[in-house]
Design a protein around this motif. Structure first.
Motif, PDB file in Angstrom:
ATOM      1  N   SER A   1     -10.615   3.022  -0.310  1.00 47.72           N
ATOM      2  CA  SER A   1     -11.178   1.868  -1.016  1.00 47.72           C
ATOM      3  C   SER A   1     -10.436   1.614  -2.333  1.00 47.72           C
ATOM      4  O   SER A   1     -10.214   0.461  -2.718  1.00 47.72           O
ATOM      5  N   GLU A   2     -10.027   2.683  -2.991  1.00 55.15           N
ATOM      6  CA  GLU A   2      -9.245   2.524  -4.241  1.00 55.15           C
ATOM      7  C   GLU A   2      -7.909   1.842  -3.939  1.00 55.15           C
ATOM      8  O   GLU A   2      -7.465   0.960  -4.679  1.00 55.15           O
ATOM      9  N   ARG A   3      -7.312   2.285  -2.825  1.00 53.74           N
ATOM     10  CA  ARG A   3      -6.020   1.693  -2.457  1.00 53.74           C
ATOM     11  C   ARG A   3      -6.196   0.211  -2.132  1.00 53.74           C
ATOM     12  O   ARG A   3      -5.407  -0.633  -2.552  1.00 53.74           O
ATOM     13  N   LYS A   4      -7.250  -0.077  -1.380  1.00 52.04           N
ATOM     14  CA  LYS A   4      -7.478  -1.462  -0.958  1.00 52.04           C
ATOM     15  C   LYS A   4      -7.646  -2.371  -2.177  1.00 52.04           C
ATOM     16  O   LYS A   4      -7.072  -3.468  -2.244  1.00 52.04           O
ATOM     17  N   LYS A   5      -8.422  -1.905  -3.123  1.00 51.18           N
ATOM     18  CA  LYS A   5      -8.661  -2.723  -4.317  1.00 51.18           C
ATOM     19  C   LYS A   5      -7.351  -2.958  -5.079  1.00 51.18           C
ATOM     20  O   LYS A   5      -7.044  -4.085  -5.482  1.00 51.18           O
ATOM     21  N   ALA A   6      -6.588  -1.872  -5.211  1.00 47.01           N
ATOM     22  CA  ALA A   6      -5.319  -1.988  -5.954  1.00 47.01           C
ATOM     23  C   ALA A   6      -4.357  -2.941  -5.249  1.00 47.01           C
ATOM     24  O   ALA A   6      -3.700  -3.760  -5.893  1.00 47.01           O
TER      25      ALA A   6
ATOM     26  N   GLU B   1       0.825  -1.215   0.000  1.00 45.39           N
ATOM     27  CA  GLU B   1       0.000   0.000   0.000  1.00 45.39           C
ATOM     28  C   GLU B   1       0.860   1.267   0.000  1.00 45.39           C
ATOM     29  O   GLU B   1       0.446   2.308  -0.525  1.00 45.39           O
TER      30      GLU B   1
ATOM     31  N   LEU C   1      -5.202   8.731  -3.534  1.00 46.49           N
ATOM     32  CA  LEU C   1      -6.253   7.746  -3.799  1.00 46.49           C
ATOM     33  C   LEU C   1      -7.078   7.556  -2.542  1.00 46.49           C
ATOM     34  O   LEU C   1      -6.571   7.688  -1.421  1.00 46.49           O
ATOM     35  N   SER C   2      -8.325   7.201  -2.704  1.00 48.09           N
ATOM     36  CA  SER C   2      -9.170   6.956  -1.531  1.00 48.09           C
ATOM     37  C   SER C   2      -8.780   5.611  -0.919  1.00 48.09           C
ATOM     38  O   SER C   2      -8.113   4.789  -1.557  1.00 48.09           O
TER      39      SER C   2
ATOM     40  N   LYS D   1       0.836   0.268  -8.499  1.00 47.99           N
ATOM     41  CA  LYS D   1       0.417   1.545  -9.105  1.00 47.99           C
ATOM     42  C   LYS D   1       0.273   1.416 -10.615  1.00 47.99           C
ATOM     43  O   LYS D   1       0.137   2.421 -11.313  1.00 47.99           O
TER      44      LYS D   1
END
Lengths: 424, 235
Positions: free
Chosen positions: B121-126, B110, B118-119, B163
């Motif tokens: 949730s966006e980070r978590k998904k990535a 992360e 990034l939010s 990323k």
């Protein structure tokens, strides 16, 4: 990012524990020592105020100029009227009159012949009026070694050391020789109701404490007093209020061309107490300054060690695209966080220790009993509002400063060397 | 070469000061890399592999010549612009993994995204996508000290890929791994290269790595001596 940093600090004990311990220890010492020093200095000043200077003192100007000689011929007159007026004008103050004189004490044998004689210092205070605080103020009850407080006119307390030296027993009559306010010879016989041991050489060597009315009668000082002392009813000296009071009193009562007119002096204008209290404040400031410098150096080195240990972390962060400036800023944020945590812990510990010492104090009576200076027998700390921030901000500043100095190393990193450095 | 050039190097010279003289690490290098390449810089120690990787990763700048990465001239980039280029477009994989020991696998991956706005949730998904690519979704809460060398390198790959960079630069990524783990890692990277069209450029002298490359550029004494395209590389 802040959450990320907090996790790092909490998990990496070597990143946080040592700096927190260093800061907490430094802040603890600063807070505790400041409180203790302030307490000791104030205790000494307050002791002098109680026994000698008051928070403010009123004397005639002529008496003030020669006060070391205790010149009662220059004493205040019309004291009753002045006291009544003072109580009306300044209701926040408690006003008391006192008489000081010196003389010779004569102890007779069973035949009335002189058995022993010694010099004495007489302090006359209001011991017998209902509601008087003088006995309590001078801690006389607790200082009684034998016997009890005078309960009627003609009784007095003498120093226990003097009583032992001349074999004076409770109930014995002794004679005080001296001179009256008008310069004639004075003989006064009084009964010893008790003996005193203050734990202070000045007071214990040859002091007599008697009721002021007895002294007025013996010294022909009816409606006169050596001095009038004023005490703030809150119990703590406040120099700003004392200045206002002094200005007001001297304007109203002191006459320039009358050397017998009363004049008010503040605590800090007497016995060098002003310089002494300035020294106390300077000592506190110097201590905080030394603390900040010492802690900064220690934390700088801690930061450098941390920087070495986290060398690869910073390298990876640079490679991942974090700017040097940003890494530097995050180390400062970390330092601030560690500084706050350490300072809170140190302040809490310091306040706790200071409060303990305020409550129980440090009994030094065995050490001070042979010292000629007027010193308290129990040293106590004083918890003041300033202690809540006095160590806190220097703690945070020292941590941030140390980290800021150590963090410059980040700017010396060359990104071109990262692959080499990170693969060692 | 596949698609258009995303790295274009022309007449690159890199010199380092050595006392009062200069050492030429790279001399007259001209080469291009297209999107989706799986290429390697191969050569003995001191041949200039890592220096070239540094310059392509905007960690260093050329002494002479032009190096364009994703349309940006590396020599004209400020420190801030270089950092931004690395942060958004280039992933790095190191020989010694260089994971942050106090953080979990999830947090290590992360971290690269924390610098981007990034939010959560966006980070978590990535992060989860990235860990899924490398097969480590069951290790999200593990610390690096609890992982094997191969797993650590897979975390490093996930960190470099999270990323979705156009380019991944890897310096001897298998040097600390045994044969089995090396092949696993290389297969993972090859899959990512194929699925996400990410360009991988290695600096290596490991024979195992070379088996997977579809382009090998041989360097010697700071010069390209051979540039081979290989059509039958593994998978």
């Amino acid at each position: 990012m802040i959450k990320f940093l907090i996790k790092g600090i909490l998990r990496d004990k070597s990143r946080s524990l040592l700096p927190v311990i260093v800061v907490a220890t430094g802040v603890f010492l600063t807070v505790f020592m400041s409180g203790f020093l302030k307490g000791i200095f104030n205790d000494i000043a307050e002791l002098n105020a109680k026994f000698n200077t008051g928070h403010v003192k009123i004397m005639t100007r002529a008496y003030a100029e020669n006060k070391d000689q205790v010149p009662n011929d220059l004493a205040l007159m019309d004291v009753k009227k002045l006291l009544s007026q003072l109580k009306i004008d300044y209701p926040d103050m408690e006003w008391v009159k006192r008489i000081h004189t010196g003389g010779l004490i004569d102890v007779p044998d069973s035949f009335g012949e002189t058995r022993g004689q010694g010099q004495t210092i007489v302090t006359a205070i209001d011991m017998l009026s209902p509601g008087t605080h003088e006995v309590e103020r001078m801690n006389i009850k607790k200082s009684i070694a034998k016997g009890s407080l005078p309960v009627k006119q003609g009784e007095a307390l003498i120093s226990d050391e003097f009583a032992e030296r001349f074999g004076v027993s409770l109930g014995d009559k002794v004679t005080l020789f001296g001179s009256t306010m008008n310069g004639s010879m004075m003989f006064n016989i009084f009964v010893v109701s008790g003996t005193l041991r203050f734990g202070n050489t000045i007071l214990d060597r040859g002091a007599i404490f008697m009721d002021i009315r007895d002294a007025q009668l013996a010294l022909d000082m009816d409606d006169a007093a050596s001095e009038i002392l004023g005490y703030f009813k809150v119990g703590v000296y406040d120099d700003i209020k004392a200045q206002q009071l002094q200005a007001s009193f001297n304007t109203k009562y002191s006459l320039k061309d009358d050397e017998f007119s009363p004049q008010m002096f503040r605590l800090v204008e007497q016995e060098g107490l002003g310089d002494y209290l300035k020294l106390a404040n300077s000592a506190g400031t110097i201590m905080v300054f030394i603390f900040v410098i010492a802690m900064s150096i220690v934390l700088w080195n801690t930061g450098l060690l941390g920087g070495l240990r986290r060398y690869s972390e910073f390298g990876v962060r640079l490679a991942l695209g974090e700017e040097k400036k940003h890494i530097y800023k995050t180390t400062i944020y970390e330092a601030m966080l560690i500084g706050i945590i350490g300072s809170v812990i140190g302040t809490g510990m310091g306040l706790g220790a200071a409060y303990y010492m305020q409550t129980y104090g440090l009994d030094v009576s065995s050490i001070t009993s042979n010292i000629g200076m007027m010193l308290p027998s129990v040293y106590r700390a004083e918890v003041t509002p300033s202690l809540f921030y006095l160590g806190f901000f220097p703690g945070v500043i020292a941590t941030v400063l140390g980290s800021a100095l150590a963090g410059f190393a980040i700017y010396k990193r060359k990104t071109s060397q990262l692959f080499h450095e990170l693969e060692v | 070469m596949e698609n258009s050039s995303i790295i274009k190097i022309e007449k690159l010279v890199k010199r380092f000061p050595v006392g009062k003289t200069e050492f030429t690490a790279l001399n007259d290098i001209s080469v291009s890399f297209g999107a989706g390449e799986f290429a390697g810089l191969v050569g003995p120690s001191g041949s200039g592999k890592t220096t070239l990787l540094n310059i392509m990763g905007s960690l260093d700048s050329p002494s002479e010549g032009d190096v364009d990465v994703l349309g940006r001239s590396v020599s004209s980039l400020s420190h801030k612009q270089s950092a931004k280029l690395r942060n958004h477009h280039i992933g790095f994989i190191f020989q010694t993994y260089n994971l942050l020991p106090v953080y979990t696998v999830y947090e290590n991956v992360e971290f690269a995204l924390l610098l981007q706005k990034l939010s959560g949730s966006e980070r978590k998904k990535a992060v989860m996508d990235s860990l899924e690519w490398v097969g480590l979704t069951d290790k999200v809460k593990s610390r690096p000290s609890m992982l094997s060398g191969g797993e650590c390198q897979r975390v490093a790959i996930a960190r470099s890929m999270v990323k979705r960079p156009e380019i991944v630069l890897a310096d001897e990524p298998t040097a600390n791994l045994d044969s089995k783990n090396s092949h696993n890692i290389l297969q993972t990277m090859k899959n990512l290269n194929r699925e996400l069209k990410t360009t991988f450029i290695f600096a290596t002298h490991d024979e195992k790595v070379m088996q997977y490359l579809n382009r090998i550029i041989f360097l010697e004494d700071g010069k390209i001596v051979k540039d081979n395209l290989i059509n039958d590389s593994k998978n």
